[in-house]
Scaffold this motif. Structure first.
Motif, short mmCIF file in Angstrom:
data_model
loop_
_atom_site.label_atom_id
_atom_site.label_comp_id
_atom_site.label_asym_id
_atom_site.label_seq_id
_atom_site.Cartn_x
_atom_site.Cartn_y
_atom_site.Cartn_z
N LYS A 84 4.52 -3.44 3.77
CA LYS A 84 4.50 -1.83 3.42
C LYS A 84 3.26 -1.60 2.61
N VAL A 85 2.86 -2.34 1.62
CA VAL A 85 1.88 -1.89 0.65
C VAL A 85 0.72 -1.88 1.26
N GLN A 86 -0.43 -0.65 1.31
CA GLN A 86 -1.44 -0.61 1.48
C GLN A 86 -2.51 -0.02 0.60
N HIS A 87 -1.86 0.13 -0.80
CA HIS A 87 -2.82 0.73 -1.95
C HIS A 87 -1.98 0.54 -3.02
N LEU A 88 -2.54 0.79 -4.05
CA LEU A 88 -2.07 0.68 -5.50
C LEU A 88 -2.18 2.00 -6.10
N GLU A 89 -2.14 2.95 -5.50
CA GLU A 89 -2.12 4.56 -6.19
C GLU A 89 -0.59 4.92 -6.41
N PRO A 90 -0.36 5.49 -7.38
CA PRO A 90 1.06 5.94 -7.65
C PRO A 90 1.60 6.88 -6.64
N TRP A 91 0.78 7.89 -6.04
CA TRP A 91 1.27 8.92 -5.21
C TRP A 91 0.55 8.74 -3.64
N GLU A 92 1.04 9.31 -2.76
CA GLU A 92 0.53 8.94 -1.26
C GLU A 92 -0.43 10.21 -0.97
N THR A 128 4.74 3.58 -1.94
CA THR A 128 5.69 2.41 -1.67
C THR A 128 5.33 1.48 -2.55
N ALA A 129 4.22 1.39 -3.46
CA ALA A 129 3.69 0.09 -4.12
C ALA A 129 4.41 0.72 -5.53
N TYR A 130 4.45 1.71 -6.02
CA TYR A 130 5.21 1.95 -7.47
C TYR A 130 6.89 1.84 -7.17
N ARG A 163 -0.69 -9.49 -5.29
CA ARG A 163 -1.24 -10.16 -6.54
C ARG A 163 -1.64 -8.74 -7.54
N GLY A 164 -1.99 -7.80 -6.75
CA GLY A 164 -2.05 -6.60 -7.47
C GLY A 164 -0.79 -6.05 -8.41
N ASP A 215 -12.62 -13.28 -13.21
CA ASP A 215 -13.88 -13.26 -12.40
C ASP A 215 -13.28 -13.32 -11.11
N ASP A 216 -12.21 -13.15 -10.45
CA ASP A 216 -11.65 -13.33 -9.11
C ASP A 216 -12.36 -12.47 -8.13
N ASP A 217 -12.82 -12.99 -7.16
CA ASP A 217 -13.57 -12.25 -6.00
C ASP A 217 -12.86 -11.61 -4.92
N GLU A 218 -11.37 -11.79 -5.02
CA GLU A 218 -10.83 -11.14 -3.95
C GLU A 218 -10.73 -9.78 -3.90
N GLU A 219 -11.08 -9.11 -2.70
CA GLU A 219 -11.05 -7.73 -2.65
C GLU A 219 -9.74 -6.99 -1.94
N LEU A 220 -9.70 -5.85 -2.47
CA LEU A 220 -8.59 -4.69 -2.09
C LEU A 220 -8.76 -3.47 -2.42
N ASP A 221 -8.44 -2.72 -1.55
CA ASP A 221 -8.56 -1.29 -1.34
C ASP A 221 -7.21 -0.47 -2.28
#
Length: 473
Positions: A52-60, A87-89, A118-119, A143-149
């Motif tokens: 379900k999670v596609q971002h880490l922002e508090p509001w849609e 959904t993240a929060y 992980r986020g 120094d982790d290089d894994e990317e996320l939006d």
């Protein structure tokens, strides 16, 4: 000293140090109340994050309107008008309600299925752990290089290391605030971050040059043997394949490749679930009839084999024994049925007797009540009659008493009248005596004797009058 598995919470134990507006929107959202309420374990919540999670922002995206709001009412300060919470929060607060252990938090930070798992683990640490322990948690992954939006609606790609640097260096996170870090700790963190600059990825040409250097390795003639070149080529291939496997995903990966990787991950997870379902032991209720069938079949096979092996005399004996056992079982069942029927008849008779006794007792009670009612009515009538008679007698006695009082009064009056008349007569007699005495001195002795004789008569009469008065009184 080894660290304990219990992870203490810092700050408010009920709000997770979240903004009050975000917390109220999370607690009132139907997704948190209905869907997440059914998730009871740590692994179920991780699966929900993965899907379900596609971002880490508090509001849609597009759910908050912060236009024209500045200062404390702006979106940066975290107290603006609310929207649809992400959904993240919601899942972050769900993890807080589970009271994660240190081992579970480390599992979130090292999870390999999704960077958003992980986020959320790093955000959980930022909200719930003391500021002095943040560097200890974040330093291995700085120094982790894994990317996320991290932005709703895409458009803000960053690595895990960059995200952690923003967590430690800034208090703002999109339209909300993290818990404040004390100034001395903040300065210490800035110094540590300055000593650890961002490491850029090596370019592709540098990697190719290194590979060429490795391929240009000289082999002495003495060491050359049959199959040596082939062995060396295989070693090079294994090195290159291991590098490609350990190589992190490049930032310039195309969206089509991302979709393929996501689809492959989904397929792998579905396959794993199907395998788990197959490997799970079935419930006892579903296995019981099958076990019974298997047991019955095994018994029949054993019996058939034994019958084949045994002699005909033994088979006849067995048949007789079976018949006897069946007859015994039938007799036992009949005796049980008879006992049950007798017990039922006894219970029915007892219940009927109880009902009959209850009816008779009810009838007796009703009769006694009627008798009591009748006796009470009779007593009332008698009392009423006796009361009327007493009233009449009292009235007649009062009349008689009044009449007697009247007769007594009249007698008293008559007595008084008589006494007054007697007194007047006595006075008149005394007066007459005094007058007669005066006359006797004047007329002589002869007249005196007559008067004396007359006075004695008068005295006798006066004595009689006094006796009459005393008797009357």
């Amino acid at each position: 000293m080894p660290q304990s598995n219990v992870l203490p919470l810092w700050g408010n134990d009920k709000t997770m140090n979240l903004n009050s507006l975000i917390l109220t929107n999370i607690q009132s959202s139907p997704y948190f109340k209905n869907d997440l309420f059914q998730l009871k374990t740590y692994h179920e919540v991780i699966d929900e994050i993965y899907y379900k999670v596609q971002h880490l922002e508090p509001w849609e995206k597009g759910s908050r309107n912060t236009g024209g709001q500045t200062g404390m009412c702006g979106g940066v300060r975290g107290v603006g008008a609310g929207g649809i919470v992400s959904t993240a929060y919601c899942l972050l607060y769900k993890l807080f309600t589970l009271k994660l252990t240190r081992k579970q938090v480390n599992g979130l930070l090292q999870h390999g299925d999704s960077p958003y798992i992980r986020g959320l683990g790093f955000m959980y640490i930022r909200y719930t752990q003391p500021p002095a322990d943040l560097w200890e948690w974040y330093e291995p992954y700085i120094d982790d290089d894994e990317e996320l939006d991290v932005k709703a609606g895409t458009g803000c790609m960053m690595t895990v290391g960059e995200m952690l640097r923003s967590f430690l260096g800034k208090i703002e996170w999109f339209s909300t605030l993290f818990p404040r870090i004390p100034v001395p700790i903040q300065k210490d963190l800035e110094g540590k971050l300055a000593s650890r600059p961002l490491l850029r990825k090596r370019t592709a040409p540098a990697e190719e040059e290194q590979e060429e250097e490795e391929t240009a390795e000289h082999i002495p003639d003495e060491e050359v043997s049959w199959g040596e070149a082939e062995r060396r080529s295989r070693a090079r291939r294994s090195r290159s394949s291991s590098r490609e496997a350990t190589k992190p995903a490049s930032r310039t990966s195309s969206p089509a490749q991302k979709k393929r990787t996501d689809f492959e991950r989904d397929l792998e997870r579905e396959r794993d679930r199907q395998r788990r379902e197959k490997e799970r032991p079935r419930s006892r209720s579903s296995d019981r009839p099958r076990e019974r069938q298997q047991r019955s079949r095994s018994r029949e096979k054993k019996r058939s084999k034994s019958q084949d092996k045994q002699s005909p005399s033994k088979t006849t004996r067995d048949r007789k024994d079976r018949r006897r056992s069946r007859s015994r079982e039938r007799k036992r069942s009949r005796s049980r049925d008879r006992r049950r029927s007798r017990s039922r008849d006894k219970k029915r008779s007892r219940s009927q007797e109880r009902d009959g006794g209850r009816r008779e007792s009810d009838k007796r009670r009703s009769r006694s009540r009627e008798r009591k009612h009748r006796s009470r009515s009779r007593d009332k009538d008698r009392k009423e009659r006796s009361g009327s008679k007493d009233h009449k007698e009292r009235s007649s006695s009062k009349h008689k008493d009044g009449h007697r009082d009247i007769s007594r009064k009249e007698a008293k009056k008559q007595r008084k009248d008589r006494e007054s008349k007697d007194r007047e007569r006595h006075k008149e007699r005394k007066r007459s005596r005094s007058r007669s005495k005066d006359r006797s001195h004047k007329h002589g002795k002869g007249e005196g004797k007559r008067n004396a004789h007359h006075g004695s008569d008068n005295d006798v009469e006066e004595g009689q009058i006094d006796e009459s008065v005393q008797n009357s009184s």
